[in-house]
Motif scaffolding. Structure first.
Motif, PDB file in Angstrom:
ATOM      1  N   LEU A  37       0.923  -1.194  -0.079  1.00  0.00           N
ATOM      2  CA  LEU A  37       0.099   0.015  -0.062  1.00  0.00           C
ATOM      3  C   LEU A  37       0.861   1.174  -0.115  1.00  0.00           C
ATOM      4  O   LEU A  37       0.568   2.114  -0.889  1.00  0.00           O
ATOM      5  N   LEU A  56       1.887  10.504  -1.681  1.00  0.00           N
ATOM      6  CA  LEU A  56       1.201  10.400  -0.417  1.00  0.00           C
ATOM      7  C   LEU A  56       2.022   9.491   0.299  1.00  0.00           C
ATOM      8  O   LEU A  56       1.619   8.778   1.328  1.00  0.00           O
ATOM      9  N   MET A  59       2.300   9.570   4.031  1.00  0.00           N
ATOM     10  CA  MET A  59       0.755   9.444   4.698  1.00  0.00           C
ATOM     11  C   MET A  59       0.808   8.005   4.887  1.00  0.00           C
ATOM     12  O   MET A  59       0.335   7.312   6.004  1.00  0.00           O
ATOM     13  N   LEU A  63       0.297   5.918   8.350  1.00  0.00           N
ATOM     14  CA  LEU A  63      -1.104   4.793   8.655  1.00  0.00           C
ATOM     15  C   LEU A  63      -0.766   3.283   8.795  1.00  0.00           C
ATOM     16  O   LEU A  63      -1.236   2.726   9.768  1.00  0.00           O
ATOM     17  N   VAL A  67      -2.329   1.983  12.151  1.00  0.00           N
ATOM     18  CA  VAL A  67      -3.316   0.921  12.102  1.00  0.00           C
ATOM     19  C   VAL A  67      -2.826  -0.248  12.435  1.00  0.00           C
ATOM     20  O   VAL A  67      -3.405  -1.016  13.068  1.00  0.00           O
ATOM     21  N   LEU A  68      -1.268  -0.529  12.016  1.00  0.00           N
ATOM     22  CA  LEU A  68      -0.855  -1.876  12.554  1.00  0.00           C
ATOM     23  C   LEU A  68      -0.189  -2.105  13.790  1.00  0.00           C
ATOM     24  O   LEU A  68      -0.027  -2.860  14.158  1.00  0.00           O
ATOM     25  N   PHE A 182      -4.476  14.502   6.868  1.00  0.00           N
ATOM     26  CA  PHE A 182      -5.106  13.453   6.226  1.00  0.00           C
ATOM     27  C   PHE A 182      -5.027  12.250   7.041  1.00  0.00           C
ATOM     28  O   PHE A 182      -5.906  11.304   7.074  1.00  0.00           O
ATOM     29  N   VAL A 186      -8.299   9.900   8.158  1.00  0.00           N
ATOM     30  CA  VAL A 186      -8.242   8.599   7.530  1.00  0.00           C
ATOM     31  C   VAL A 186      -8.384   7.586   8.730  1.00  0.00           C
ATOM     32  O   VAL A 186      -9.111   6.857   8.589  1.00  0.00           O
ATOM     33  N   SER A 189     -11.484   7.810  10.509  1.00  0.00           N
ATOM     34  CA  SER A 189     -12.803   7.246   9.759  1.00  0.00           C
ATOM     35  C   SER A 189     -12.572   5.696   9.764  1.00  0.00           C
ATOM     36  O   SER A 189     -13.654   5.063   9.775  1.00  0.00           O
ATOM     37  N   LEU A 190     -11.222   5.300   9.640  1.00  0.00           N
ATOM     38  CA  LEU A 190     -11.148   3.904   9.552  1.00  0.00           C
ATOM     39  C   LEU A 190     -11.807   3.109  10.972  1.00  0.00           C
ATOM     40  O   LEU A 190     -12.209   2.060  11.037  1.00  0.00           O
ATOM     41  N   ALA A 193     -15.076   2.655  10.593  1.00  0.00           N
ATOM     42  CA  ALA A 193     -15.770   2.078   9.366  1.00  0.00           C
ATOM     43  C   ALA A 193     -15.380   0.447   9.829  1.00  0.00           C
ATOM     44  O   ALA A 193     -16.167  -0.569   9.228  1.00  0.00           O
ATOM     45  N   TYR A 194     -14.188   0.359  10.237  1.00  0.00           N
ATOM     46  CA  TYR A 194     -13.543  -0.973  10.392  1.00  0.00           C
ATOM     47  C   TYR A 194     -12.766  -1.142  11.654  1.00  0.00           C
ATOM     48  O   TYR A 194     -11.495  -1.416  11.460  1.00  0.00           O
ATOM     49  N   ALA A 197      -9.737  -3.643  12.344  1.00  0.00           N
ATOM     50  CA  ALA A 197      -8.387  -3.655  12.009  1.00  0.00           C
ATOM     51  C   ALA A 197      -7.425  -3.297  13.012  1.00  0.00           C
ATOM     52  O   ALA A 197      -6.297  -3.617  12.996  1.00  0.00           O
TER      53      ALA A 197
ATOM     54  N   ILE B 158      -3.206  -4.180  -5.014  1.00  0.00           N
ATOM     55  CA  ILE B 158      -3.648  -2.868  -4.508  1.00  0.00           C
ATOM     56  C   ILE B 158      -3.764  -1.732  -5.147  1.00  0.00           C
ATOM     57  O   ILE B 158      -4.588  -0.987  -5.342  1.00  0.00           O
ATOM     58  N   ALA B 182      -7.280  12.215  -0.300  1.00  0.00           N
ATOM     59  CA  ALA B 182      -7.504  11.639   1.111  1.00  0.00           C
ATOM     60  C   ALA B 182      -8.530  10.908   1.229  1.00  0.00           C
ATOM     61  O   ALA B 182      -8.854   9.822   1.965  1.00  0.00           O
ATOM     62  N   THR B 185      -8.766   7.292   0.286  1.00  0.00           N
ATOM     63  CA  THR B 185      -7.527   6.536   0.858  1.00  0.00           C
ATOM     64  C   THR B 185      -8.249   5.661   2.113  1.00  0.00           C
ATOM     65  O   THR B 185      -7.753   4.420   2.326  1.00  0.00           O
ATOM     66  N   THR B 186      -9.490   6.238   2.676  1.00  0.00           N
ATOM     67  CA  THR B 186     -10.138   5.447   3.433  1.00  0.00           C
ATOM     68  C   THR B 186     -10.654   3.996   2.999  1.00  0.00           C
ATOM     69  O   THR B 186     -10.573   3.005   3.310  1.00  0.00           O
ATOM     70  N   LEU B 188      -9.644   2.523   0.079  1.00  0.00           N
ATOM     71  CA  LEU B 188      -8.541   1.946  -0.198  1.00  0.00           C
ATOM     72  C   LEU B 188      -7.927   1.045   0.834  1.00  0.00           C
ATOM     73  O   LEU B 188      -7.363  -0.248   0.978  1.00  0.00           O
ATOM     74  N   LEU B 189      -7.790   1.686   2.234  1.00  0.00           N
ATOM     75  CA  LEU B 189      -7.293   1.147   3.270  1.00  0.00           C
ATOM     76  C   LEU B 189      -8.279  -0.034   3.811  1.00  0.00           C
ATOM     77  O   LEU B 189      -7.692  -1.328   4.112  1.00  0.00           O
ATOM     78  N   VAL B 190      -9.609   0.215   3.620  1.00  0.00           N
ATOM     79  CA  VAL B 190     -10.455  -0.962   4.077  1.00  0.00           C
ATOM     80  C   VAL B 190     -10.415  -2.265   3.085  1.00  0.00           C
ATOM     81  O   VAL B 190     -10.155  -3.367   3.590  1.00  0.00           O
ATOM     82  N   THR B 192      -7.545  -3.004   1.326  1.00  0.00           N
ATOM     83  CA  THR B 192      -6.286  -3.534   1.595  1.00  0.00           C
ATOM     84  C   THR B 192      -6.445  -4.480   2.934  1.00  0.00           C
ATOM     85  O   THR B 192      -5.769  -5.394   2.834  1.00  0.00           O
ATOM     86  N   LEU B 193      -7.102  -3.967   3.910  1.00  0.00           N
ATOM     87  CA  LEU B 193      -7.107  -4.700   5.214  1.00  0.00           C
ATOM     88  C   LEU B 193      -7.848  -6.279   5.070  1.00  0.00           C
ATOM     89  O   LEU B 193      -7.632  -7.014   5.431  1.00  0.00           O
TER      90      LEU B 193
END
Lengths: 208, 209
Positions: A37, A56, A59, A63, A67-68, A182, A186, A189-190, A193-194, A197, B158, B182, B185-186, B188-190, B192-193
């Motif tokens: 990614l 990006l 960024m 992330l 995230v990880l 950003f 992001v 919002s992740l 949404a999820y 993760a 990806i 931006a 990206t959200t 895309l991230l979902v 990807t995961l």
């Protein structure tokens, strides 16, 4: 590339998911897709700032840590660096190969590893995520640590003093500040949404 | 994803990856030690030119060198501009020539060495670390190899996700620009995961631990 045992390994069942893959294999695949990614984000020029197109990519580094978490985030950035050295065009604008590590920007690429580690340590300090903590994490790890690795290498390579090299890099600060903003948006919002993760974060509260 | 490697059968192509790294490291150290001398930069350029001709022949070597140089245009700017701000033009010229020579030389390694050969070299370094105790932490050569091949396989996947999201946005007439990036990206991230999760499950189902 370690197989970090997360402090809360049972988050899959907490979120109602079926018991997923073995932790090691899942961690490996997470690190691998995040390295990919960050590579993809490095190919899509988003901010045409000055003569050099800004990607990006950093960024993505922020992330990865956010995230990880610290260990898998750093592991994925190590993967990115190793595969770049192996000759794949994974860095910004399709640059790659050992040349990346021979040039003045080597410190920035290598700084992705401790950068993602620092972002992860701060952002994922505990669940739920907090906006101010995420912002502090991406600023310290995603900008501070990466610059702290990149500027000395650049200064040495170009024969400049540290303040001179830092001043030359100030050109990139507005773009990086934008990317940090950003990254915070992001990440949050992740998290909405999820949330599954963020399985590495130690959860003080049982509910998400 | 197309590797930077260019196939060939020259002596440089056949030279073991480890030996090439050693030569490159020696050249890099030599250039760093005598960094103020213009002759070191000249010598490094001569070495690079000979290497490119040796690897690809006179014409193709020169063409390959020109392509490399063109791809480094941003780097030249990045090297030259801060120096012109703080140092004299002469110093800037020597330093730029010196750094570019080493980068071009390192590029020659990448042009003449298969990705799989470098990965093999990396794994050869990981194996002793595994025996020395990193293996107990789950860091094994087998897992490192799996992680590297998964990453290579994931890049086109990806990139496909990215193009899919971009096309969907264009179809809706959404704006382009930094904010759009931006917003992209959200999802895309979902994706990807979820891809990571599916890959992990598929590997676990095949008995990979």
């Amino acid at each position: 590339m370690g197989t970090h045992q997360s402090p809360a390994p049972a988050t899959e069942s907490a979120s109602g998911r079926p018991a997923a893959a073995a932790p090691a294999v899942r961690s490996i695949s997470e690190m691998a897709v995040f390295a990919a990614l960050v590579a993809v984000l490095g190919q899509v020029a988003a901010i045409p700032l000055g003569p050099v197109p800004i990607t990006l990519q950093t960024m993505g580094v922020m992330l990865a840590g956010a995230v990880l978490g610290p260990w898998r985030g750093a592991g994925s950035m190590l993967l990115l660096n190793v595969l770049t050295a192996a000759g794949l065009p994974l860095m910004a604008q399709g640059s790659g190969g050992l040349g990346v590590f021979a040039g003045p920007t080597a410190g920035f690429a290598l700084g992705f590893v401790p950068g993602a580690l620092a972002v992860g340590l701060i952002v994922q300090h505990r669940w739920p995520l907090r906006g101010w903590r995420t912002a502090a994490g991406v600023l310290v790890g995603g900008i501070g640590v990466i610059y702290a690795c990149g500027i000395p290498v650049m200064a040495w390579q170009l024969g400049l003093s540290l303040p001179e090299a830092a001043a030359a890099n100030a050109l990139f600060l507005p773009g990086d500040a934008l990317k940090a903003t950003f990254a915070v948006l992001v990440t949050h919002s992740l998290a909405r949404a999820y949330p599954a993760a963020f399985r590495g974060v130690s959860r003080r509260r049982a509910t998400l | 994803m197309i590797p930077i490697y260019r196939p060939g059968s020259s002596a440089l192509h056949r030279m073991p990856a480890g030996a090439k790294v050693a030569v490159l490291l020696a050249a890099g150290i030599a250039v760093a030690l005598w960094r103020d001398s213009p002759w070191v930069a000249v010598a490094a350029w001569a070495l690079a030119a000979v290497g490119y001709v040796l690897a690809f022949g006179a014409r193709a070597g020169a063409a390959q060198l020109a392509v490399r140089m063109w791809r480094l245009k941003w780097l030249v700017l990045l090297i030259a501009v801060p120096q012109l701000l703080f140092l004299t033009a002469g110093e800037a010229a020597i330093t730029t020539a010196r750094i570019l020579a080493v980068v071009i030389l390192a590029g020659l390694f990448t042009l003449t060495t298969r990705v799989s050969d470098v990965m093999e070299l990396v794994l050869r370094l990981v194996r002793p670390a595994e025996r020395l105790g990193l293996g107990r932490w789950g860091f094994t050569a087998e897992r490192a190899a799996l992680a590297m091949s998964l990453t290579m396989r994931s890049v086109p996947v990806i990139f496909g996700f990215y193009q899919e999201i971009r096309r969907a946005r264009q179809a809706r007439g959404a704006r382009t620009g930094p904010a759009a990036a931006a917003a992209m990206t959200t999802p895309l991230l979902v994706m990807t995961l979820q891809h990571a999760e599916e890959t992990g499950e598929a590997l676990a189902a095949r008995g990979v631990r």
